[in-house]
Write a protein that holds these residues in place. Structure first.
Motif, short mmCIF file in Angstrom:
data_model
loop_
_atom_site.label_atom_id
_atom_site.label_comp_id
_atom_site.label_asym_id
_atom_site.label_seq_id
_atom_site.Cartn_x
_atom_site.Cartn_y
_atom_site.Cartn_z
N THR A 259 0.84 -1.20 0.00
CA THR A 259 0.00 0.00 0.00
C THR A 259 0.88 1.25 0.00
O THR A 259 0.67 2.17 -0.78
N VAL A 260 1.85 1.23 0.89
CA VAL A 260 2.76 2.37 1.00
C VAL A 260 3.58 2.53 -0.27
O VAL A 260 3.74 3.63 -0.79
N HIS A 261 4.07 1.41 -0.76
CA HIS A 261 4.90 1.44 -1.97
C HIS A 261 4.11 1.96 -3.17
O HIS A 261 4.57 2.82 -3.91
N ASP A 262 2.92 1.42 -3.32
CA ASP A 262 2.09 1.84 -4.45
C ASP A 262 1.74 3.32 -4.38
O ASP A 262 1.74 4.02 -5.38
N TRP A 263 1.45 3.76 -3.17
CA TRP A 263 1.10 5.17 -3.02
C TRP A 263 2.27 6.07 -3.40
O TRP A 263 2.13 7.00 -4.17
N SER A 264 3.43 5.77 -2.85
CA SER A 264 4.59 6.61 -3.13
C SER A 264 5.02 6.50 -4.59
O SER A 264 5.59 7.44 -5.15
N ALA A 265 4.71 5.38 -5.22
CA ALA A 265 5.08 5.20 -6.62
C ALA A 265 4.32 6.13 -7.55
O ALA A 265 4.78 6.45 -8.65
N MET A 266 3.16 6.58 -7.08
CA MET A 266 2.37 7.51 -7.89
C MET A 266 3.15 8.78 -8.21
O MET A 266 2.86 9.47 -9.19
N PHE A 267 4.11 9.10 -7.34
CA PHE A 267 4.85 10.35 -7.51
C PHE A 267 6.14 10.19 -8.30
O PHE A 267 6.84 11.16 -8.55
N ALA A 268 6.42 8.96 -8.67
CA ALA A 268 7.67 8.68 -9.37
C ALA A 268 7.86 9.51 -10.63
O ALA A 268 8.96 9.97 -10.93
N LYS A 269 6.77 9.70 -11.35
CA LYS A 269 6.92 10.44 -12.61
C LYS A 269 7.22 11.92 -12.42
O LYS A 269 7.53 12.62 -13.37
N TYR A 270 7.15 12.37 -11.18
CA TYR A 270 7.45 13.77 -10.92
C TYR A 270 8.83 13.98 -10.32
O TYR A 270 9.21 15.08 -10.00
N TRP A 271 9.54 12.88 -10.16
CA TRP A 271 10.88 13.00 -9.59
C TRP A 271 11.80 13.68 -10.60
O TRP A 271 11.71 13.42 -11.79
N ARG A 272 12.71 14.45 -10.07
CA ARG A 272 13.66 15.11 -10.95
C ARG A 272 14.56 14.08 -11.60
O ARG A 272 14.90 14.17 -12.76
N GLY A 273 14.92 13.06 -10.82
CA GLY A 273 15.77 12.00 -11.35
C GLY A 273 15.08 11.29 -12.50
O GLY A 273 15.70 10.95 -13.50
N GLN A 274 13.76 11.14 -12.34
CA GLN A 274 12.97 10.47 -13.37
C GLN A 274 12.96 11.33 -14.64
O GLN A 274 13.14 10.84 -15.75
N LEU A 275 12.82 12.65 -14.44
CA LEU A 275 12.81 13.55 -15.59
C LEU A 275 14.15 13.50 -16.30
O LEU A 275 14.24 13.51 -17.52
N ARG A 276 15.20 13.42 -15.48
CA ARG A 276 16.54 13.36 -16.04
C ARG A 276 16.69 12.09 -16.87
O ARG A 276 17.28 12.08 -17.93
#
Lengths: 107, 107
Positions: free
Chosen positions: B80-97
DNA sequence: CTTTTACATTCCCATATGGGCATGTGTCAA
DNA sequence: TTGACACATGCCCATATGGGAATGTAAAAG
């Protein structure tokens, strides 16, 4: 000792369901306090207090635009939570099932 | 209203640093309360209370073996915690990089 | 300057801890 | 049965809320 402060770390900050809602709401787009108040069903002071907690712990950033305070989720602050929970991924049953499926595919 | 109960959901349960330590400790192998007390530097009653919270919220499972109470992390409860926090992955700066790097690789 | 708008803070209070200490309980040993 | 061992609970207390209501404040409007 009592429970730790909500501003001590992201884990404490996101323990509140309403703060998680706020973070979800502000993830994609910047919003004013009034927008948040309208979106969630909370009084303005409550929203401001939650935003204060999130700001202190670094999970949102704030900007002033005239009479409006614009907030936005700082997703990077949630990497700590994500990374921590990811440590347990290899113990998930679903993961084991995936590993099993993969192993069966190897045969 | 005060803060919600630690047993109300995984998010509240893991707000405590010591409970996160316990979950890390019990993720790979089942352990007795005494082992946990020795591993972390906490009194036995404190450990038992934290385990009780984790058990109530379903983040650990317990088993009785003679005089020993064996506990183990139920990693699935953290999805539950993992899935919730994963929702924000696409907004990570590292992800954008990473996306940027990927886009550059496309050229 | 005064009023309205949009928030941020403060006060008050019931609630939920989390630690330390004492005590109750279940299990194995003698 | 008695005693030791391994935990689980209960109690007490300082602390940190989170909501509601009232109040303070910055900025645009009149």
């Amino acid at each position: 000792m009592a429970r730790a402060s909500t501003t001590s770390d992201p884990f404490n900050a996101i323990a509140e369901p309403r703060r998680r809602h706020i973070l979800e709401l502000l993830a994609a787009e910047e919003r004013s306090v009034g927008d948040i108040v309208a979106a969630l069903e909370l009084n303005q002071p409550s929203v401001s207090k939650h935003l204060r907690v999130l700001l202190d712990v670094g999970l949102v950033s704030a900007r002033r635009e005239g009479r409006h305070a614009m907030y936005r989720t700082n997703a990077d602050g949630l990497r700590t939570v994500h990374d921590w929970s990811a440590m347990f991924a290899k113990y998930w049953r679903g993961q084991l099932r995936r590993i099993k499926t993969h192993a069966e595919g190897q045969q």
